[in-house]
Every structure is written in structure tokens, then in C-alpha cells.
Scaffold this motif. Structure first.
Motif: not given
Length: 717
Positions: A471-483, A544-546
Motif C-alpha cells: 500500500t506504500t507509494t514512495l517518491q523517487l529520489n533525485n537523479p544524479r548528474l555526472n560530472p 511518485i516521480q522525482s
């Protein structure tokens, strides 16, 4: 002389009567402003009764040893006692004036008030008894009582001013405090000791400056007259840290000038605690902000983790090893330790890893996230003797390849999220190493296996991911840009990764918001060759989208052969001098910009940079990367001028502009000032002049003060 004596006695009587009146009716009286001003002289005058009465006691006790007859000595002692009585009465009255101000209350104040009043009331009786030559024993007893009251009143006064146990505090200190970091709580064990040493003396129940009490968590959270000291996870809006970072001469600077100040590391720890939610109960092992642990280690733990027994690598060779797919950089300013990161999966090969073996001694952090790493590559990784942090997220490493990590004696942190490493493979590594932290999301290692391994290996922390129910809907954490650096000279391959497997990464490079219908999905990498705004967000079914992550990459074409500053920057914001402006390292836009060593700060003085080129260049645009933070008095320059000349030509002005000033509600951000160059003539010398705002606007909390100008990079195109 007699008239002066009688006037002094009458004045002492009158002041003590007035003192009694204030004690009875003072709480209901609203003192006029001039009396409040006079009351603030109490700390200045309180030393007079102490010195005068104490000197009289010494003269009386040792009068036989002075080359004066009894009559002359008696007159001297009477004069000292009379002056002491007068100064005691004046000091007590001014003390009651001062206590009427906000921020003074509690038992300590009451003890200080009544012992000080007792000195004022009893010292005239002592003078009267001495004048009438009453019994010697009675006089000595009276002197002892008054002297004792002086000491007690002084003790409670010092407690009000400097905090409890101020005098004896050094006896309980043996230098740097150490804390068991494995069991520590962030606030009570790490943050509160800093606040207790630097803040509690002015913010306690007895002396609540600004109506703020910090000695208990409920009062601290509630805040004071100016509002709450911080809002969890919004450090840039934190009133507490804003006051910590004001100019040392600012009237609202906390602690004020003359008081012990927090170090930059201590401020950074407070920042990390607030950014992590400002939780008063969270343990260090569970702290959400990763910056807390190294800061805690630096302040309270052993320094062994932050010292190195090797010298620096060759700077020229490090520059050669930097490519569009590999970044080699120091882990911190002025340290030989290096951090190596790889970015483009398509460009990665065994040779690219072997090339950095010549600096293997200096490499303490290695990021291979998303790279095609197998057993052969892990054999090379095993040759880095001082490697402390290894990122193998989303690589092809298996138990067999992981076995090579047993040859890394310094390894403490391992990241294996999204790999096929099993419990057996990790167990073998743990038995042969001293790992303290493992991140193992989306692996075959489950929470139960992680708990079992942590029980077998005390001090080990394994993060195996969050296990949610259906039943849990979580929000995605932020994507990481490299460099992560935003300034560049050569085109480079930009990659994006995310810790949750199966996530789609949507992006745009035209400034629009990414969406699932029109935006492309990130595959391997994209090439950034010009000024580009990249926006990325993560999406996945059932999540949930980040939030959208945005980075503005800025290119610079030229590196001057010589560069210098006409005026040195402010000592607190001097970076690495002129070299700071061309090192491609951006300063933080966090409120702690003052401490990252990447900004040059000017206040009340022009910024003038002089650049030279061996071969003349044609410039179309010069950009200044500045910091905009109206609340923190950091403004753009009110005027920028650029002068230049080629060989044999006189200097001429190539550009002049007046940047737009911020509004009252402007947010903290990087402000890139573009200066188009007229004429496009070849030049060999450039002079850049940026003039800070001389007076802050009327809407600013500190109108009329000179604004700060912060610059971290000059871009030449």
C-alpha cells in the motif's frame, strides 16, 4: 573636605533608599529610555566596589606593615570604604535598571540581585562602624561578610554573562572531546555541546536574549522574539545560521563580537543537522545527511580518517589524466588525497582504469558507478593501497570480482547497489576487511541477512534499502548528474544515474520541463559542448516521480596565461586568490558559501582582475559567476567595466553595463553576468572591474551598509 564627605554620605543614603524603592516597586515601573542606557554601564562600574572595598580590607589587615602612622592609615581606609560604599550603591542601582530589559530572569538573576543589594546596604554600616571605632572583632567579621557577598555576587554575575561554571570550566576540559560515534545521537552528543559552549550563556532561562532559550529542546524549537531559529530541511532560510554568518561587526551577529565564535566545521555540522530534518532524537548511524558523519569524526572522533601519510601526485600528470569521461580531483582543498570518477560507459575500458595506477597511492575514493566493470577491472582496483571509498553501483561485479577487494586494507565504505553480489560474497569480504559502511540496495542481500551480518561484525552498518508494503507509494529520489561541476572548457559526456533499478530518466536541454510524452529518455550519455541547461526527472510505474533536477553548464574557451588581482579579497573569503577564478570549481550557493574556499569576497572595495595572453585572442563575451543572496547582503556589482588592448594599442573600454539589482524576495542563487564585448578586436591584456553596491537599499534589513560581492569564476568566450 568635610562638605565632600557629608555630600557623599547623603548621596549613599539617598541611593540606598532609591534602591529599596526599586526593589519594592521596580517590576511595575517602565523605565524611560535614558535610564535604560545608563543601566548598561553596570558591567563597567561593577569593578569599582570590588577593588575599593577589597583594597580597604587589605589595608586594614596589614596596616602594621605600612610606613604610616595610625591616624593617616585610618583616614585612607575610611576614604576607601566611603568610595566603595558609593560605587556599590551606584552599581546596584544601575544593575536594577539593566535587569528591567528583556532576556534577564531566573534564579541566577535573583541571587545576583540580592547579594549585590546586600553589599550596597551593608558596606555603609561597615564604614560607620569603622569610623566610630567599634569592636575590632565586629569590624573584621563585617569585612569578611561583605567580602563574601562580593565574591558570591560576582560569581552569579559571571554566570549571567558567560554561563554557568565559567570560572571552573577549564578544569573540566582536557582538550578535544571524543565521542563514541557508533552510539552517538546527533543533537545531544554532537550539536548540543557546540551550542552549550558558544550559545547557552546568552540563551538560558536566566538570561534569554531575544526571548530565545536554547537549553531545552522544546524552548529551542519554539524560538524567540525573531521567530523560530530554523525550519527543518530548509537551511538556506535558517535564522540561526544566518545570525552565525553575519559580519563580525553586525549588531545581530551571534555570538556577538568578543565572544567565542563557532568554527566553520562546527557551523557545517549545525547545517547538516538542520538539513537532515533538525531531529533532536536521531542517532548518528541513522542520520539522513551524509555530511554529518565526516564532520562528527573531524570534531569528536579520531583524526586518523582525515590524515594521510603520502605526498601529492604530480599536478601536471593529474591534469593530463582528466578527460571528458574521467575526472581526477582532490577530495578537499589542500590535501594530497584524490577522488577519481568515471562517467561514459561507452568510453570505459580496462586501459582507462590502468592509466591511473601511477597515482594509485593518492587515490582514496573511486567511483565506477554504471561502468562495465568485471573481474579484470577489479584486479586493477585491488592495486590502490589507500582506497577508502569504492562505488560499484550498477556494475557487473559478482562475488568473484568482489573478492579482489580483500586486498584493500584501507577500504571502509563500499557501494554495491544494483549488483549481483550475494550474502556469501559480502561475508567473505567482511571477514577479511575492516568495512564500516555498505550500501546494498537492489541486491540479493535482504534485510534479514544484513541484520545477521551486522550482529556478527560490531560497528558495521549495512543499508539494504527500504522495504515497503503493497500500500506504500514512495517518491523517487533525485537523479544524479555526472560530472557535478558546471564549468568546462572541453566538450564532455554527461551521464545520469539513479539508485532505483528500472527507473526512466526523462530530460530536456532546451529549458522546458521534462514530461513522459515528449521528452527523450536518457540512455548512455549526451555530449555537452556549449552552454546548456539540462533538466532531468526520474519516473517509474508505482512510484511518485522525482523532483526536476536542473543544472546550467557553462563553457569557457580561454585560459589566460597570467592573471592577478589589483586588490586582495576579504580575509574571510580569499579562496586561492586569482587562481580561484579559473579553476572550473563553482562555489556553493548554500548559506555556507563563506566556508567552501571557492568564492572571492569583496566588501567596500572594487574587484579588479588583470588577465594576460601570450597570443592575442578575440573575445565576444565575458561572464562573471557571482552569488546573489539579498538576505545575506550579497548583491551583484552595480557596475562592470571591461578594458583591453592589443600589442601596440592603447587601452580602450570594451564593455560597460549595470547589472539588474535583486528584489526584496530574491532567492539565493548563482547569478551569471554576461558582458558582450564590442568590436571583437584581438587583445593581449584584459582588465575587469566590478564595483560592489555601496549602500544596501532601504528595504534591506541593514540599509546603508556596503553590500558584498562574491565571484567564483570568470568565463572567457
Amino acid at each position: 573636605m568635610r562638605l565632600l564627605k557629608e555630600t557623599t554620605v547623603n548621596l549613599i543614603i539617598g541611593l540606598n533608599v532609591f534602591l529599596a524603592f526599586l526593589l519594592l516597586f521596580g517590576p511595575g515601573i517602565d523605565l524611560p529610555l535614558p535610564l535604560k542606557v545608563v543601566g548598561r554601564m553596570h558591567p563597567l562600574l561593577l569593578h569599582f566596589p570590588i577593588v575599593l572595598l577589597l583594597t580597604a580590607f587589605v589595608f586594614e589587615a596589614f596596616k602594621k606593615h605600612f610606613p604610616l602612622d595610625r591616624a593617616d592609615m585610618g583616614k585612607i581606609i575610611q576614604t576607601l570604604l566611603l568610595a566603595g560604599c558609593l560605587s556599590a550603591a551606584v552599581t546596584a542601582v544601575l544593575g536594577l535598571f539593566l535587569s528591567s530589559e528583556e532576556g534577564y530572569s531566573g534564579d541566577t538573576l535573583q541571587w545576583h540581585k540580592w547579594t549585590g543589594t546586600a553589599v550596597s546596604f551593608l558596606s555603609p554600616l561597615l564604614w560607620w562602624g569603622y569610623t566610630l571605632r567599634k569592636g575590632r572583632n565586629i569590624l573584621y567579621a563585617g569585612m569578611v561578610v561583605v567580602l563574601g557577598l562580593l565574591l558570591v555576587a560576582g560569581h552569579f554575575g559571571a554566570s549571567l554573562t558567560h554561563g554557568e561554571n565559567y570560572v571552573l570550566a577549564p578544569m573540566g576540559s582536557t582538550g578535544k572531546t571524543t565521542v563514541d560515534l557508533s552510539e552517538a545521537h546527533v543533537y545531544s552528543d554532537l550539536v548540543q555541546p557546540i551550542l552549550k559552549e558558544k550559545c547557552f550563556s546568552c540563551h538560558n532561562p536566566d538570561k534569554a536574549k531575544g526571548e530565545l532559550v536554547m537549553t531545552d529542546t522544546s524552548s529551542f524549537s519554539a524560538g524567540g522574539k525573531s521567530g523560530k531559529p530554523f525550519a527543518a530541511a530548509t537551511f538556506g532560510e535558517s535564522l540561526l545560521v544566518e545570525r552565525l554568518l553575519l559580519d563580525i561587526d553586525h549588531e545581530h551577529r551571534m555570538p556577538p563580537k568578543g565572544k567565542p565564535q563557532l568554527s566553520q566545521t562546527e557551523i557545517a555540522l549545525v547545517k547538516a543537522w538542520i538539513n537532515g530534518g533538525g531531529d533532536f532524537t536521531v542517532r548518528l548511524a541513522d542520520a539522513p545527511d551524509p555530511e554529518i558523519k565526516p564532520l562528527a569524526s573531524a570534531l569528536y572522533g579520531s583524526s586518523a580518517e582525515n590524515t594521510y601519510d603520502f605526498g601529492p601526485a604530480n599536478a601536471a600528470r593529474i591534469e593530463q589524466l582528466n578527460t571528458s569521461y574521467r575526472l581526477v580531483a582532490p577530495v578537499a582543498f589542500n590535501t594530497p588525497a584524490l577522488d577519481v570518477s568515471f562517467f561514459n560507459r561507452n568510453s570505459f575500458e580496462l586501459k582507462s582504469l590502468e592509466e591511473i595506477k601511477e597515482i594509485a597511492t593518492q587515490v582514496v575514493q573511486l567511483n565506477l558507478s554504471g561502468m562495465p566493470v568485471g573481474d579484470a577491472e577489479m584486479a586493477v582496483v585491488a592495486s590502490f593501497p589507500n582506497l577508502r571509498r569504492l562505488n560499484l553501483n550498477y556494475t557487473g561485479v559478482t562475488d568473484q570480482g568482489l573478492a579482489a577487494a580483500t586486498q584493500l586494507p584501507a577500504l571502509r565504505t563500499l557501494m554495491i547497489t544494483g549488483t549481483e553480489v550475494t550474502t556469501a560474497g559480502l561475508t567473505s569480504l567482511l571477514n577479511a576487511s575492516k568495512l564500516s559502511q555498505v550500501y546494498a540496495w537492489n541486491t540479493l542481500l535482504g534485510p534479514q541477512e544484513a541484520d545477521s551480518l551486522m550482529q556478527i561484525h560490531p560497528g558495521l552498518r549495512i543499508d539494504s534499502g527500504f522495504m515497503a508494503d503493497d500500500t506504500t507509494t514512495l517518491q523517487l529520489n533525485n537523479p544524479r548528474l555526472n560530472p557535478e561541476h558546471i564549468f568546462f572548457r572541453q566538450p564532455f559526456a554527461l551521464t545520469v544515474d539513479h539508485p532505483v533499478a528500472g527507473t526512466d530518466l526523462l530530460y530536456t536541454t532546451d529549458g522546458s520541463e521534462p514530461d513522459s510524452l515528449q521528452s527523450p529518455r536518457f540512455r548512455e550519455s549526451i555530449t555537452i559542448s556549449d552552454n546548456t541547461v539540462v533538466k532531468v526527472k526520474a519516473v517509474k510505474e508505482g512510484w511518485i516521480q522525482s523532483p526536476v533536477v536542473e543544472k546550467s553548464y557553462q563553457r569557457t574557451t580561454y585560459l589566460p596565461d597570467t592573471f592577478s588581482l589589483a586588490h586582495p579579497p576579504h580575509p574571510l573569503h580569499k579562496g586561492r586568490g586569482a587562481a580561484t577564478l579559473f579553476d572550473l570549481a563553482e562555489g556553493s550557493t548554500d548559506i555556507l558559501y563563506a566556508s567552501d574556499g571557492k568564492w572571492l569576497g569583496y566588501n567596500g572595495q572594487e574587484f579588479i582582475a588583470e588577465l594576460g595572453f601570450k597570443q592575442p585572442v578575440v573575445l565576444k563575451e565575458i561572464l562573471l559567476s557571482t552569488l546573489l543572496s539579498a538576505r545575506l547582503e550579497s548583491f551583484p556589482p552595480y557596475e562592470v567595466e571591461i578594458w583591453g588592448h592589443g600589442p601596440g594599442n592603447p587601452p580602450e573600454r570594451m564593455a560597460r553595463l549595470k547589472p539588474e539589482m535583486p528584489a526584496k524576495d530574491s532567492k539565493v542563487r548563482r547569478n551569471i553576468i554576461s558582458c558582450p564585448i564590442a568590436g571583437h578586436k584581438p587583445v593581449s591584456t584584459i582588465k575587469i572591474i566590478a564595483r560592489p553596491v555601496e549602500k544596501l537599499p532601504a528595504w534591506h534589513p541593514n540599509p546603508g551598509k556596503p553590500a558584498w560581492l562574491f565571484i567564483d569564476e570568470i568565463l572567457l568566450n
